[in-house]
Motif scaffolding. Structure first.
Motif, mmCIF file in Angstrom:
data_model
loop_
_atom_site.group_PDB
_atom_site.id
_atom_site.type_symbol
_atom_site.label_atom_id
_atom_site.label_comp_id
_atom_site.label_asym_id
_atom_site.label_seq_id
_atom_site.Cartn_x
_atom_site.Cartn_y
_atom_site.Cartn_z
ATOM 1 N N GLU A 110 45.513 62.951 2.881
ATOM 2 C CA GLU A 110 44.869 61.707 2.479
ATOM 3 C C GLU A 110 45.007 60.643 3.575
ATOM 4 O O GLU A 110 44.046 59.939 3.899
ATOM 5 N N ILE A 166 42.573 61.267 6.348
ATOM 6 C CA ILE A 166 41.219 60.825 6.002
ATOM 7 C C ILE A 166 41.092 59.325 6.246
ATOM 8 O O ILE A 166 40.138 58.858 6.877
ATOM 9 N N ARG A 167 42.077 58.573 5.751
ATOM 10 C CA ARG A 167 42.045 57.112 5.943
ATOM 11 C C ARG A 167 42.034 56.756 7.428
ATOM 12 O O ARG A 167 41.266 55.898 7.865
ATOM 13 N N GLU A 206 40.999 58.509 9.976
ATOM 14 C CA GLU A 206 39.709 58.850 10.586
ATOM 15 C C GLU A 206 38.659 57.788 10.268
ATOM 16 O O GLU A 206 37.895 57.366 11.141
ATOM 17 N N VAL A 207 38.631 57.322 9.018
ATOM 18 C CA VAL A 207 37.664 56.292 8.623
ATOM 19 C C VAL A 207 37.973 54.982 9.338
ATOM 20 O O VAL A 207 37.064 54.313 9.836
ATOM 21 N N ALA A 213 35.052 52.443 2.308
ATOM 22 C CA ALA A 213 34.618 53.717 2.886
ATOM 23 C C ALA A 213 35.739 54.754 2.809
ATOM 24 O O ALA A 213 35.490 55.924 2.489
ATOM 25 N N ALA A 214 36.965 54.329 3.095
ATOM 26 C CA ALA A 214 38.108 55.250 3.031
ATOM 27 C C ALA A 214 38.314 55.734 1.598
ATOM 28 O O ALA A 214 38.533 56.932 1.364
ATOM 29 N N SER A 260 36.105 55.943 -0.720
ATOM 30 C CA SER A 260 34.984 56.820 -1.042
ATOM 31 C C SER A 260 35.199 58.223 -0.473
ATOM 32 O O SER A 260 34.958 59.220 -1.159
ATOM 33 N N GLU A 261 35.646 58.299 0.770
ATOM 34 C CA GLU A 261 35.912 59.614 1.389
ATOM 35 C C GLU A 261 37.014 60.355 0.645
ATOM 36 O O GLU A 261 36.921 61.562 0.439
ATOM 37 N N LYS A 285 35.687 61.796 -2.542
ATOM 38 C CA LYS A 285 34.900 63.007 -2.284
ATOM 39 C C LYS A 285 35.800 64.222 -2.084
ATOM 40 O O LYS A 285 35.430 65.342 -2.413
ATOM 41 N N LYS A 286 36.972 63.987 -1.505
ATOM 42 C CA LYS A 286 37.910 65.077 -1.218
ATOM 43 C C LYS A 286 38.898 65.298 -2.361
ATOM 44 O O LYS A 286 39.863 66.041 -2.209
#
Length: 112
Positions: free
Chosen positions: A2, A5-6, A8-9, A24-25, A27-28, A31-32
């Protein structure tokens, strides 16, 4: 996972407003969600096996399932593992079945 992901965003949208980046983070990550739940269930399964002194099963799971995508088939990995560890193939399959059942339990999946 997790946090990755954050990160990367944040890097991809570093010039945007913090609110936009956070949305955006989130939301990603949403999705995951299923993947995150799978990872949590695997971690719980490994913790359970460790607490019950079944490190040999953890070793089998890691050797057979935690491999690159282009690895040989599971059947071939089981055969190679059993041979290398001097364990009956049927025993390895029983260990894997127990691990999968624990994973399903922690993931909230039906076993039947």
């Amino acid at each position: 996972f997790e946090e990755g992901i954050r990160q990367e965003v944040y890097e991809r949208l570093s010039l945007k407003e913090p609110k936009i980046i956070l949305m955006a983070a989130d939301s990603e990550i949403a999705k995951k969600g299923p993947t995150i739940k799978d990872i949590e269930a695997v971690n719980q399964m490994i913790n359970h096996l460790s607490k019950t002194n079944k490190d040999y099963m953890i070793h089998a799971v890691r050797s057979i399932y935690f491999v690159p995508p282009d690895s040989p088939s599971i059947k071939n990995r089981v055969l190679a593992y059993a041979s290398a560890q001097y364990v009956d193939v049927r025993t390895v399959y029983r260990w894997l079945r127990e691990a999968r059942e624990l994973f399903a339990l922690y993931r909230g999946l039906a076993l039947d």
